[in-house]
Design a protein around this motif. Sequence first.
Motif, mmCIF file in Angstrom:
data_model
loop_
_atom_site.group_PDB
_atom_site.id
_atom_site.type_symbol
_atom_site.label_atom_id
_atom_site.label_comp_id
_atom_site.label_asym_id
_atom_site.label_seq_id
_atom_site.Cartn_x
_atom_site.Cartn_y
_atom_site.Cartn_z
ATOM 1 N N TRP A 294 -5.743 -5.853 2.962
ATOM 2 C CA TRP A 294 -4.437 -5.999 3.602
ATOM 3 C C TRP A 294 -4.127 -7.436 3.967
ATOM 4 O O TRP A 294 -3.046 -7.934 3.706
ATOM 5 C CB TRP A 294 -4.421 -5.196 4.905
ATOM 6 C CG TRP A 294 -4.007 -3.785 4.746
ATOM 7 C CD1 TRP A 294 -4.820 -2.712 4.644
ATOM 8 C CD2 TRP A 294 -2.678 -3.300 4.666
ATOM 9 N NE1 TRP A 294 -4.082 -1.586 4.515
ATOM 10 C CE2 TRP A 294 -2.765 -1.907 4.521
ATOM 11 C CE3 TRP A 294 -1.420 -3.911 4.698
ATOM 12 C CZ2 TRP A 294 -1.629 -1.108 4.414
ATOM 13 C CZ3 TRP A 294 -0.304 -3.104 4.606
ATOM 14 C CH2 TRP A 294 -0.414 -1.720 4.452
ATOM 15 N N GLN B 42 0.844 -1.191 0.000
ATOM 16 C CA GLN B 42 0.000 0.000 0.000
ATOM 17 C C GLN B 42 0.879 1.240 0.000
ATOM 18 O O GLN B 42 1.887 1.299 0.697
ATOM 19 C CB GLN B 42 -0.888 0.009 1.250
ATOM 20 C CG GLN B 42 -1.782 -1.213 1.365
ATOM 21 C CD GLN B 42 -2.977 -1.131 0.443
ATOM 22 O OE1 GLN B 42 -3.732 -0.189 0.480
ATOM 23 N NE2 GLN B 42 -3.127 -2.135 -0.407
ATOM 24 N N THR C 134 -3.103 4.822 2.941
ATOM 25 C CA THR C 134 -3.227 4.696 4.394
ATOM 26 C C THR C 134 -3.913 5.928 4.961
ATOM 27 O O THR C 134 -4.770 5.844 5.828
ATOM 28 C CB THR C 134 -1.839 4.545 5.046
ATOM 29 O OG1 THR C 134 -1.023 3.806 4.181
ATOM 30 C CG2 THR C 134 -1.943 3.912 6.391
#
Lengths: 338, 390
Positions: free
Chosen positions: B28, B5, B10
């Motif tokens: 994730w 990521q 985030t």
Amino acid sequence: MSPALRRYILVRVLLTIPMVLILVSLVFLVLRVLPGDPALAILREGASEEQLASFRAALGLDKPLHVQYVEFIKGVLRFDFGSSMTRKIPVTQEIKTFFPATVELALASMFVTGVVGVFSGAFAAQHRKSAADYTIRILSILLYSLPIFWLGLMLQMTLGKGAGWFPVSNRLSPGMTPDKIITGMYTVDALLTGNWPLFKDAAWHLILPSITLGLVLAGIFTRLTRANMLDILEQDFITAGRARGLRERTLVYRHGLRNAFIPIVTLLGLQFALLLAGAILTETTFSWPGMGRLVVDRIYDRDFTTVQGAILFFALLVAGISLFVDILYGFLDPRIRY
Amino acid sequence: MAEIQTPSSTVEAEKIGLLGRFWRGRIWYGTEWYITTLGGLILIAMILMTIFAPWLAPFDPNAFIGAQFTPPGWGKQTLLARSGEAPDISLDNLAGVMIGVQRNRNGANLAKELHAQGKRYQTQEDLLAALLDGEVDLIFVDQKLTEEILAHYEGLEIVAEGLGRNYPLGTDNLGRDIVSRLIWGARTVLGVALTSALFSSVIGITLGLISGFVSGVLDRVLSLVMDSIYSFPGLLLAIAMVVMLGPGLINVAIAVSVIYVPTFFRVVRGQVFSIKEELYVEAARSLGAKPLTILTRYIFPNVIPSVVVVFSLNVADAILTEAGLSFVGLGLPPDVPDWGYDLSKGQSFLVAGQWWPITFPGIMITLVAAGFSLLGEGLSEILNPRLVKG
């Protein structure tokens, strides 16, 4: 035998002494020191004061605890567990009768566990992150979430009573008796005496209990094998084999599995306590006359000495097995040394 | 596993709220997320059931509310009495009759007597015999079986027919509603398992922290003791303890908790050994932090993730151990609804083909144990990513 190995075994044997002492003390602590009077626990409410007193005197429970403890340890060292309160025979005699049935069940279950667990674990590792891997993982979690006795009852209901394929209790059909007790494991005895019908009958009775116990433990075993195989399959020799053009199946099942074998054997040893605990429930479900049944039945018969003796025997057995597995490990893996 | 990521995603995740972030977790963590969520959902359902048991359960789990061994289903029932002796009932007092079946002519509460004697009318035959002998005045039977019964037994008459039935999973050997027993049983099982895991975690974590931190002789002795307990078959230890302490909720919880102290101890001790060598602990020590401060402020918080995993897995195991104890007849007093107890009582009726009293409690035990196992397994990979293979 190399000096290092000899040293390892010596240390391991010496370590067994405190382990046995701790285990025996644990049993003493539970059966003699815990609040709760063994006399009352066994004779139950309503026993007269004289009955309680004579019970305590017979077992030496009226003596101070430290004296009891010394006598207790002495008894264990002499392998003398007293005599059964209901059968009037030495407890060791009782254990001798019941223990082989447990060994037979345990060995057969380990076989089921080994075959199912190792292969499904290796297969899951080979097809990591595939649908098959996830299915096997979730199934294995479900398997060890099964209450062992319930799986047993369900198998009795479907394959036993329902389909009528397998007997659901005891070790032999009525009317069958072993001609000669050699090991006490009926299947082995029948093979040794060459009694084919007896072997068939004994094996037939063994199938459902061992599948029950074996399958539940296979759930744990699949997981352990998978984790170990994942480690192994990442090592260089596997990559090298792949580069040489070996077939994937050969790599996984021949080269990989062989190297994963050592940790797997150890883990099988560690699961032994679990196997024994499972055996208690399996034996209760299938009326299998082994050590678990002995403990549970004698609790109902209020036979304190037999219960105490059987539990002590389990403690010694566990210490013995763990010693055996560690020594085996020492032989199998030259890296393990003190 | 998951693709890497970028920081921007985030930041975006921070804005989407707790539930949104949880939902994002599936990207994730992949499968681990699904395993954890599946376990979590099962447990949430169970916990809700536990909390709302009094409202969810249609009947008192200990009341003898119907015919013995009513098979599962939504079928209708028939009320039978001896010919010419049918008590006067109308639809208004039918609800009263439901409970009143077990009353004999003198008005003594037979239900109480039944309970004291454990199992009395174990089969439909016994129940019919009791009716003919005048021990009870009314019995419920399955409507489908009515004709067959009337053909076999003389001197019986139908009092009422087509009565609705609210036992979707049937009734057990004492005519208790299985659904109600399952719902109330969840309370017992979760209560015992969580209490015992709580006991063992407090003791295990404390000893593990001390043992790992102090090390030396104390650590060796404690480790040897814990290894010994660990190697002993847990169920046997629990059996011995319950025999001595006597049955009862707290005693069973104590007996079960002893088994799981070593697992907490081992995991925590191992973690402490590696954590106390970390640089930040070294830094705290050189800045003059007291050992107790280091232990509680620097080491303990880092042990929590593994403890959560062990806790979840141990509760799963404790549920099975508790059920095992009840199954061998050493669990809770008979008036506490308990799945393991129902299983052990139902076992003897399997021969006669009554499969429902044992099938459903077993499914419940498996479901709850699997819920905790799935949660533990999933969390172990999510919380301790360094352990993830590959």
